[in-house]
Write a protein that holds these residues in place. Structure first.
Motif, PDB file in Angstrom:
ATOM      1  N   THR A   1       0.857  -1.181   0.000  1.00  0.00           N
ATOM      2  CA  THR A   1       0.000   0.000   0.000  1.00  0.00           C
ATOM      3  C   THR A   1       0.895   1.233   0.000  1.00  0.00           C
ATOM      4  N   SER A   2       0.607   2.138  -0.939  1.00  0.00           N
ATOM      5  CA  SER A   2       1.323   3.415  -1.013  1.00  0.00           C
ATOM      6  C   SER A   2       0.277   4.517  -0.902  1.00  0.00           C
ATOM      7  N   SER A   3       0.419   5.380   0.128  1.00  0.00           N
ATOM      8  CA  SER A   3      -0.636   6.359   0.380  1.00  0.00           C
ATOM      9  C   SER A   3      -0.064   7.651   0.934  1.00  0.00           C
ATOM     10  N   VAL A   4      -0.863   8.700   0.834  1.00  0.00           N
ATOM     11  CA  VAL A   4      -0.586   9.976   1.487  1.00  0.00           C
ATOM     12  C   VAL A   4      -1.800  10.312   2.340  1.00  0.00           C
ATOM     13  N   GLY A   5      -1.584  11.120   3.360  1.00  0.00           N
ATOM     14  CA  GLY A   5      -2.695  11.455   4.225  1.00  0.00           C
ATOM     15  C   GLY A   5      -2.402  12.653   5.087  1.00  0.00           C
ATOM     16  N   TYR A   6      -3.400  13.018   5.876  1.00  0.00           N
ATOM     17  CA  TYR A   6      -3.257  14.145   6.789  1.00  0.00           C
ATOM     18  C   TYR A   6      -4.109  13.897   8.025  1.00  0.00           C
ATOM     19  N   ASN A   7      -3.735  14.540   9.108  1.00  0.00           N
ATOM     20  CA  ASN A   7      -4.512  14.558  10.346  1.00  0.00           C
ATOM     21  C   ASN A   7      -4.549  15.984  10.857  1.00  0.00           C
ATOM     22  N   PHE A   8      -5.743  16.495  11.088  1.00  0.00           N
ATOM     23  CA  PHE A   8      -5.929  17.845  11.602  1.00  0.00           C
ATOM     24  C   PHE A   8      -6.486  17.733  13.015  1.00  0.00           C
ATOM     25  N   SER A   9      -5.922  18.515  13.944  1.00  0.00           N
ATOM     26  CA  SER A   9      -6.389  18.467  15.329  1.00  0.00           C
ATOM     27  C   SER A   9      -6.633  19.868  15.859  1.00  0.00           C
ATOM     28  N   PHE A  10      -7.670  19.971  16.655  1.00  0.00           N
ATOM     29  CA  PHE A  10      -8.027  21.206  17.356  1.00  0.00           C
ATOM     30  C   PHE A  10      -8.192  20.840  18.821  1.00  0.00           C
ATOM     31  N   ASP A  11      -7.363  21.436  19.686  1.00  0.00           N
ATOM     32  CA  ASP A  11      -7.300  21.014  21.079  1.00  0.00           C
ATOM     33  C   ASP A  11      -7.292  22.235  21.986  1.00  0.00           C
ATOM     34  N   THR A  12      -8.332  22.377  22.813  1.00  0.00           N
ATOM     35  CA  THR A  12      -8.407  23.487  23.763  1.00  0.00           C
ATOM     36  C   THR A  12      -8.255  23.012  25.197  1.00  0.00           C
ATOM     37  N   ARG A  13      -7.863  21.759  25.394  1.00  0.00           N
ATOM     38  CA  ARG A  13      -7.795  21.228  26.753  1.00  0.00           C
ATOM     39  C   ARG A  13      -6.704  21.906  27.571  1.00  0.00           C
ATOM     40  N   ALA A  14      -5.630  22.359  26.930  1.00  0.00           N
ATOM     41  CA  ALA A  14      -4.524  22.981  27.659  1.00  0.00           C
ATOM     42  C   ALA A  14      -4.609  24.504  27.655  1.00  0.00           C
ATOM     43  N   GLY A  15      -5.055  25.111  26.560  1.00  0.00           N
ATOM     44  CA  GLY A  15      -5.016  26.562  26.457  1.00  0.00           C
ATOM     45  C   GLY A  15      -6.349  27.211  26.236  1.00  0.00           C
ATOM     46  N   GLY A  16      -7.443  26.552  26.604  1.00  0.00           N
ATOM     47  CA  GLY A  16      -8.765  27.112  26.393  1.00  0.00           C
ATOM     48  C   GLY A  16      -9.126  28.153  27.438  1.00  0.00           C
ATOM     49  N   LEU A  17     -10.328  28.712  27.295  1.00  0.00           N
ATOM     50  CA  LEU A  17     -10.785  29.739  28.218  1.00  0.00           C
ATOM     51  C   LEU A  17     -11.148  29.165  29.582  1.00  0.00           C
ATOM     52  N   ASN A  18     -11.521  27.896  29.609  1.00  0.00           N
ATOM     53  CA  ASN A  18     -11.963  27.282  30.855  1.00  0.00           C
ATOM     54  C   ASN A  18     -10.962  26.225  31.289  1.00  0.00           C
ATOM     55  N   PRO A  19     -10.286  26.420  32.433  1.00  0.00           N
ATOM     56  CA  PRO A  19      -9.300  25.416  32.855  1.00  0.00           C
ATOM     57  C   PRO A  19      -9.928  24.094  33.255  1.00  0.00           C
ATOM     58  N   ASN A  20     -11.247  24.086  33.461  1.00  0.00           N
ATOM     59  CA  ASN A  20     -11.925  22.862  33.886  1.00  0.00           C
ATOM     60  C   ASN A  20     -12.541  22.096  32.729  1.00  0.00           C
ATOM     61  N   ALA A  21     -12.465  22.616  31.531  1.00  0.00           N
ATOM     62  CA  ALA A  21     -13.115  21.962  30.398  1.00  0.00           C
ATOM     63  C   ALA A  21     -12.253  22.133  29.164  1.00  0.00           C
ATOM     64  N   GLY A  22     -12.460  21.250  28.201  1.00  0.00           N
ATOM     65  CA  GLY A  22     -11.708  21.329  26.953  1.00  0.00           C
ATOM     66  C   GLY A  22     -12.339  20.461  25.892  1.00  0.00           C
ATOM     67  N   VAL A  23     -11.933  20.719  24.655  1.00  0.00           N
ATOM     68  CA  VAL A  23     -12.454  19.980  23.515  1.00  0.00           C
ATOM     69  C   VAL A  23     -11.284  19.561  22.642  1.00  0.00           C
ATOM     70  N   LEU A  24     -11.338  18.326  22.170  1.00  0.00           N
ATOM     71  CA  LEU A  24     -10.362  17.814  21.212  1.00  0.00           C
ATOM     72  C   LEU A  24     -11.109  17.328  19.985  1.00  0.00           C
ATOM     73  N   LEU A  25     -10.749  17.871  18.843  1.00  0.00           N
ATOM     74  CA  LEU A  25     -11.322  17.440  17.575  1.00  0.00           C
ATOM     75  C   LEU A  25     -10.186  17.018  16.669  1.00  0.00           C
ATOM     76  N   SER A  26     -10.276  15.823  16.144  1.00  0.00           N
ATOM     77  CA  SER A  26      -9.281  15.356  15.189  1.00  0.00           C
ATOM     78  C   SER A  26      -9.997  14.763  13.983  1.00  0.00           C
ATOM     79  N   PHE A  27      -9.423  15.036  12.813  1.00  0.00           N
ATOM     80  CA  PHE A  27     -10.009  14.555  11.561  1.00  0.00           C
ATOM     81  C   PHE A  27      -8.865  14.205  10.627  1.00  0.00           C
ATOM     82  N   GLY A  28      -8.952  13.030  10.016  1.00  0.00           N
ATOM     83  CA  GLY A  28      -7.876  12.610   9.140  1.00  0.00           C
ATOM     84  C   GLY A  28      -8.383  11.784   7.973  1.00  0.00           C
ATOM     85  N   GLN A  29      -7.595  11.819   6.892  1.00  0.00           N
ATOM     86  CA  GLN A  29      -7.895  11.014   5.713  1.00  0.00           C
ATOM     87  C   GLN A  29      -6.602  10.453   5.146  1.00  0.00           C
TER      88      GLN A  29
END
Length: 778
Positions: A573-601
């Motif tokens: 198998t020969s392929s190319v791909g990407y993974n995009f991540s959005f992470d507010t768990r460390a630097g978000g506005l709320n130290p008690n909450a966070g969101v992680l979104l990852s999407f890849g193909q």
């Protein structure tokens, strides 16, 4: 001369009489007689036509005479003789000194301190000889100094104290050898470690003792205490905990928080400490009105105000203010505005417990960076440290940027201590940035063990170097083996590829397994180069090329689909791909909450045997409630595999791992006869909570509950079903699982036990009612 002066001089001359030989006794008695009649002590005088030295072997005669300061044929008093004695003795070169007046001659007898033949340590077990030798100043072949030996003993005692053994005693002793030599021996009684039996808090209302104990670095004595280091009482660690508590409360809006005192009480048995932090929480404040004003002509405040993400009503945090200022200053550099500074002016509103923040844009002083000096790095290259600075020689000086660079240097993990300061340069408008670091070990060799109900007992051997040959590169190698499979992994990361904030990764892995399906063996080899870089404040993008070889052999079952797939042999198998991540768990506005979104193909078809598009997505939301004692988490994830061309998906390409709890890996999804095949699609929604069980904190045991919904479905290779077999569960059919968990932060590693019950399942699914995982390195 008053009586006090007379008594003092009497005492001085009596001491001198004890040190000067018999030839001067008569003269000293005469001095005492004069004192008794009220005459001045220095009326007694001497005149020596010669000064002789006896007993010196290593020290030159002229050196001793220079310390004495007595010239030939000059009149000296008894007090000056005493001074000469004190100077010679105070040089630290002699064990004994004696001044003997002999008429017009003065004899100075000295006994030199011996030289140190060797240094030994006795009684030490917890700290090695070579480590102790590095603490002390006394060295072999140097002159022995009792004062230095005592200081060295104190240094060793302090080292044991920092190790939690405050009862340690160190006694320096000497053993006389020939030729005026001695062996210096430090006799050590190490004592036992003094543990922290209990950590308590007085004055806390917003957060429980349990929550605050998770904040501080010091820990209470727990199970298997011999394997835990942080339950040992160390004064410096307790002092550091004061700052940690302040940072914790300040980041949650308690701007008036103070640690009013720390009490460390030793138990009556002197074998444990009870540590109590006395605190004042104050009130929690939130952001009030947020405004931006500019005091620089031509700089519009609205443009910079638009970068702010702080909203009124959000819990106040100094970190959010600092990140907002940094965002504005980065925009200023982008817009070509030099020497711009942002000053936050805070107005306190005690009535509604809010803080109004006005960001004032000002013109800062015209100061430039003359140079950046780096000291203390013996292994790490200068450029590894220098690239953590956003500023270079000749750039406008920004104190906040320098502080951020210091934080990034500490975050590297290469250094035990980092000190970054700015001082005035060669001109008043220039500064020199001095960076002083102390390196620490960055390489590890690990032997580990793991256990799970899925793969059984496993062992691992690994090597990791986080600062490879001082270039800041990461090199890892690992072998992980269980009864049914073996994995080889080799990884390399260059974090600053071509001098930019781009990480180049090279990963190679090879896996042979019988555990994915007991009816056939697999072999998978993969090589994957990648580039990872930030695309925003909380976003990152990873792009990669992947080439892999996959083979399935030794099939013992009856599935027509699997027989057809195995008959294809090894495929590339020969392929190319990407993974995009959005992470507010460390630097978000709320130290008690966070969101992680990852999407890849992954796009396969650039050569090789397979042609497909594989898409995966994952969304994680997490928050804490009930004064941060309970953690709530929700996870939504899914994937799709779409093949094109002449081939369909194979078992090794399809989704078949444990997408939800309560089922074994490859324990649900499409099935032919009685053999599970994996699926081209999967989706899962998981809810879980983690909470304290009321057990003592030192046990490290918490509880949890979960509810999972998920399914694996879809298979394109339907035409290969064997005669007499049926293909089922190919459509989306949700499984529902409920369960409870036990978490133990054990000395052997984090242990998780899941007890689950499938509320809804399909025929052929393989349920798993208990799951245990543990992993450790030692």
């Amino acid at each position: 001369m008053n009586n006090r002066d007379v008594d003092r001089l009497k005492g001085r001359n009596l001491f001198l009489a004890a040190r000067i030989g018999a030839g001067g006794i008569f003269a000293l008695f005469f001095v005492v007689f004069l004192l008794g009649t009220g005459q001045r002590a220095d009326a007694q005088s001497y005149r020596f036509s010669s000064v002789a030295i006896e007993g010196n072997q290593r020290i030159e005669t002229g050196t001793i005479l220079s310390y004495a300061g007595i010239a030939r044929n000059e009149t000296v008093s008894a007090g000056q003789l005493n001074d000469a004695y004190q100077k010679i003795l105070g040089s630290g070169l002699f064990e004994d000194v004696e001044l003997v007046p002999q008429g017009s001659n003065l004899l100075i007898r000295v006994v030199e301190f011996p030289t140190i033949n060797q240094i030994a340590f006795e009684g030490n077990d917890k700290i090695k000889d070579e480590d102790l030798a590095g603490f002390i100043q006394s060295k072999s072949r140097q002159v022995f100094s009792p004062t230095q030996a005592e200081r060295d003993a104190g240094v060793i005692s302090e080292a044991y104290s920092q190790n939690g053994r405050i009862a340690a005693r160190v006694t320096p002793k000497v053993i006389r050898r020939s030729d005026n030599r001695v062996d210096l021996v430090f006799e050590i009684f190490e004592g036992r470690k003094i543990e922290v039996q209990r950590i308590g808090f007085v004055g806390n209302k917003a957060f429980s003792d349990t929550r605050l104990r998770r904040v501080v670095e010091s820990k209470q004595t727990g199970l298997l205490r011999a394997l835990i280091e942080r339950d040992t009482f160390v004064e410096d660690r307790v002092n550091f905990d004061r700052q940690v508590l302040s940072d914790f409360y300040n980041s949650r809006g308690f701007v008036d928080f103070r640690v009013t005192g720390t009490n460390a009480e030793l138990a009556r048995e002197r074998d444990a400490y009870f540590v109590t932090f006395n605190i004042q929480e104050g009130q929690q404040f939130r952001f009030g009105e947020i405004t931006t004003v500019s005091e620089i002509n031509g700089v519009e405040a609205e443009i910079y105000g638009d970068t702010l993400k702080i909203k009124p009503g959000v819990v106040y945090s100094p970190t959010l203010v600092e990140s907002s200022i940094a965002r504005m200053e980065r925009l200023a550099l982008k817009n070509g505005v030099d020497f711009m500074r942002v000053e936050p002016r805070i107005t306190r509103n005690d009535r509604d417990l809010t803080l109004d923040v006005e960001f004032v844009i000002q013109r800062g002083p015209r100061v430039f960076v003359e140079r950046i000096d780096i000291e203390g790095n013996t292994t790490t290259l200068d450029r590894v440290i220098r690239r953590q600075f956003d500023q270079a020689e000749g750039d406008p000086f920004n104190p906040r940027s320098i502080q951020q660079a210091a934080d990034r240097i500490r975050a590297l993990g290469y250094f035990e201590d980092v000190d970054v300061n700015a001082r005035e340069g060669s001109r008043p408008d220039q500064v020199v940035i001095e960076t002083d670091v102390e390196e620490t070990t960055t390489g590890t060799v690990s032997v580990g063990a793991s256990f799970s109900t899925n793969s059984g007992l496993g062992v691992s051997l690994g090597f990791s170097e986080r600062n490879f040959i001082g270039r800041g590169q990461q090199l890892t190698a690992q072998i992980l083996a269980t009864a049914d499979n073996i994995n080889y992994n080799l990884g390399f990361v260059e974090p600053a590829f071509l001098g930019r904030d781009v990480a180049l990764g090279l990963d190679f892995s090879f896996r042979e397994t019988e555990s994915d399906n007991s009816l056939f063996d697999t072999a998978i080899g993969t090589f994957r180069p990648s580039l990872t870089f930030p695309t925003g404040e909380n976003t990152r993008l990873n792009v990669y090329y992947n080439t892999s070889y996959e083979d399935m052999t030794d099939y013992q079952g009856t599935s027509g689909i699997l027989q057809n797939e195995i008959a294809q042999g090894g495929l590339w198998t020969s392929s190319v791909g990407y993974n995009f991540s959005f992470d507010t768990r460390a630097g978000g506005l709320n130290p008690n909450a966070g969101v992680l979104l990852s999407f890849g193909q992954e796009f396969a078809g650039l050569g090789g045997d397979n042609d497909f598009i594989k898409t995966t997505a994952r969304l994680v939301g997490q928050t804490t409630v009930l004064n941060e004692d309970v953690t709530l988490r929700a996870i939504l994830e899914g994937g799709a595999l779409n093949f094109s061309g002449s081939r369909d998906s194979r078992f090794l390409n399809r989704f078949g791992s444990q997408v939800i709890r309560g089922f074994e890996p490859n324990g649900m999804g499409p099935i032919e006869g009685n053999e599970l095949l994996g699926g081209d699609f999967f989706a899962a929604l998981k809810f879980e909570a983690e909470f304290p069980l009321g057990l003592p904190d030192e046990y490290g045991i918490t509880g949890g509950a979960f509810y999972d919904i998920g399914s694996i479905w879809g298979i394109g290779n339907r035409g290969s079903v064997a005669p007499g077999n049926t293909l089922s569960s190919t459509g989306f059919k949700a499984r529902h699982v409920i369960g409870v968990s036990l978490f133990w932060s054990s000395p052997f590693g984090p242990i998780r036990m899941n007890f689950s019950k499938a509320l809804e399942k399909e025929p052929g699914d393989i349920e798993q009612t208990f799951d245990l995982t543990v992993r450790t390195e030692f």
